[in-house]
Motif scaffolding. Structure first.
Motif, PDB file in Angstrom:
ATOM      1  N   ALA A  78    -118.456  49.914  27.572  1.00  0.00           N
ATOM      2  CA  ALA A  78    -118.165  51.193  26.923  1.00  0.00           C
ATOM      3  C   ALA A  78    -116.685  51.234  26.553  1.00  0.00           C
ATOM      4  CB  ALA A  78    -118.518  52.358  27.839  1.00  0.00           C
ATOM      5  N   ASP A  79    -116.231  50.212  25.821  1.00  0.00           N
ATOM      6  CA  ASP A  79    -114.803  50.064  25.520  1.00  0.00           C
ATOM      7  C   ASP A  79    -114.489  50.309  24.054  1.00  0.00           C
ATOM      8  OD1 ASP A  79    -116.182  47.809  24.654  1.00  0.00           O
ATOM      9  OD2 ASP A  79    -114.466  46.493  24.930  1.00  0.00           O
ATOM     10  N   SER A  80    -115.469  50.759  23.272  1.00  0.00           N
ATOM     11  CA  SER A  80    -115.247  50.926  21.843  1.00  0.00           C
ATOM     12  C   SER A  80    -116.080  52.079  21.312  1.00  0.00           C
ATOM     13  CB  SER A  80    -115.630  49.640  21.101  1.00  0.00           C
ATOM     14  OG  SER A  80    -115.411  49.770  19.714  1.00  0.00           O
ATOM     15  N   ARG A  81    -115.647  52.597  20.151  1.00  0.00           N
ATOM     16  CA  ARG A  81    -116.369  53.712  19.525  1.00  0.00           C
ATOM     17  C   ARG A  81    -117.362  53.230  18.470  1.00  0.00           C
ATOM     18  NH1 ARG A  81    -113.326  57.043  16.592  1.00  0.00           N
ATOM     19  NH2 ARG A  81    -111.777  55.444  16.152  1.00  0.00           N
ATOM     20  N   TRP A  82    -117.551  51.894  18.384  1.00  0.00           N
ATOM     21  CA  TRP A  82    -118.481  51.334  17.410  1.00  0.00           C
ATOM     22  C   TRP A  82    -119.029  50.027  17.963  1.00  0.00           C
ATOM     23  CZ3 TRP A  82    -113.216  51.727  16.756  1.00  0.00           C
ATOM     24  CH2 TRP A  82    -112.488  50.534  16.852  1.00  0.00           C
TER      25      TRP A  82
END
Length: 353
Positions: free
Chosen positions: A93-97
């Protein structure tokens, strides 16, 4: 696919991946000598990539989007060699995409003589003059060998692909062992075909180097690069100008992935995508929110797109990441902001070159 995984990874698991590859070398490694040098380049690995060659640790790169390179001359041995890479993407869960995971861009090994032109140092500048252009090509001649390179001559060749060749050659240079010498050569290209989004004309540039080392000689020829001759400037009141003509930037933003085909770069996919955008009247793209594959920039040059590149999505501050569905609270706060303080200068410098 599972709901337990982050929406940023497309509901796919991350984790730790190991890669191993064998390759043959015909000569022994020659660190500090006058034999061939070797380097390995990774165009993009998501993420935290650590690299070994024959058990020698080369380093780690946290960013999943920046290309990186290591000198591996000292690691090599004659015959069978082993490359190993560890990739860690456990904080999914380290990115928004959608990021993808693992090695998703090219990996390649280059061999060259110890006296060579640093390809990352080459800069091309254009100044329009009447109906033509004055082109300045600068860079560094590098000597990684143990002996001085005498009478080193740099030659630049600009090929217009219509039977027109423009050539300039430097005066002899002396490049001492373990040093580099800068060069700058100028070419006059009359009646040049200028680059713009409407007319994406490209020339092919090759840089050559010949020198004498001890009782022998060495030569280097760069991989050809494609360059556009153009003049750009911004006016605070009138906006952007290309080749002296005002131009409106009509663009879109896109991420690095190829939709359902994943994070790897597929030339046919991007050529089709850019062709459709061009047909809609688009002439500019913004890379959201990170450096993209080198092949994409080549396509934009060839197809006529201005590019607004981006380096990071986060700086010191973190952004919300969704791990149980898009916009489903509570978010988590993993990501590049944790590595930004230590790595941002190097990542930005590697983006620029």
């Amino acid at each position: 696919f599972s709901e337990e995984y982050s929406s940023g990874t497309g509901y796919l698991p991350g984790g730790i991946g190991w890669y191993r590859a064998e390759f043959g070398v015909s000569v022994q490694g020659d660190a500090g000598g006058d034999g061939q040098r070797a380097s390995i380049t990774f165009d993009g690995v998501y993420k935290n990539c650590q690299v070994w060659v024959n058990g020698s640790y080369l380093g780690k790169r946290p960013s999943g989007y920046i290309g990186f390179k290591y000198d591996i001359t000292h690691c090599l041995k004659k015959g069978r060699n082993i490359l190993a890479a560890k990739v860690a993407h456990e904080d999914i869960a380290d990115s928004r995409w959608f990021t993808g995971s693992g090695i998703y861009r090219k990996v390649f090994i280059d061999f060259h003589d110890p006296v060579f032109i640093d390809p990352e140092s080459v800069v091309v500048e254009t100044e329009l003059a009447g109906g033509g252009a004055e082109v300045a090509i600068s860079g560094l001649a590098v000597n990684q060998g143990a002996h001085t390179a005498e009478d080193a001559v740099v030659r630049v060749i600009l090929d217009g692909r219509k039977g027109e060749l423009f050539i300039a050659e430097s005066q002899p240079l002396t490049v001492a062992a373990g040093t580099s010498v800068s060069f700058k050569l100028k070419l006059l290209v009359p009646e040049s075909r200028l680059w713009s989004a409407d007319s994406p004309n490209l020339y092919r540039l090759t840089v050559e180097l010949r020198s004498r080392v001890g009782s022998g000689s060495t030569s280097f020829a760069s991989k050809p690069i494609h360059v556009g001759l153009r003049s750009i400037f911004f006016d605070p009141d009138k906006g952007f100008f290309i080749n002296g003509r005002g131009e409106k930037l009509k663009g879109v933003c896109f991420h690095h992935d190829s939709g359902a085909l994943g994070a790897a770069f597929w030339p046919d996919v991007w050529r089709r995508r850019l062709s459709k955008l061009k047909a809609l009247g688009c002439n500019a793209v913004r890379c959201s929110h990170n450096p993209q594959a080198p092949e994409l920039y080549d396509l934009c040059d060839a197809m006529g797109f201005y590019v607004m590149d981006e380096a990071f999505d986060e700086w010191e501050g973190c952004k919300n990441k969704w791990h149980r569905g898009h916009n489903v609270y509570p978010p988590v706060h993993q990501g590049y902001y944790e590595d930004f303080p230590q790595w941002h200068e190097r990542d930005l410098a590697d983006l620029v070159v």
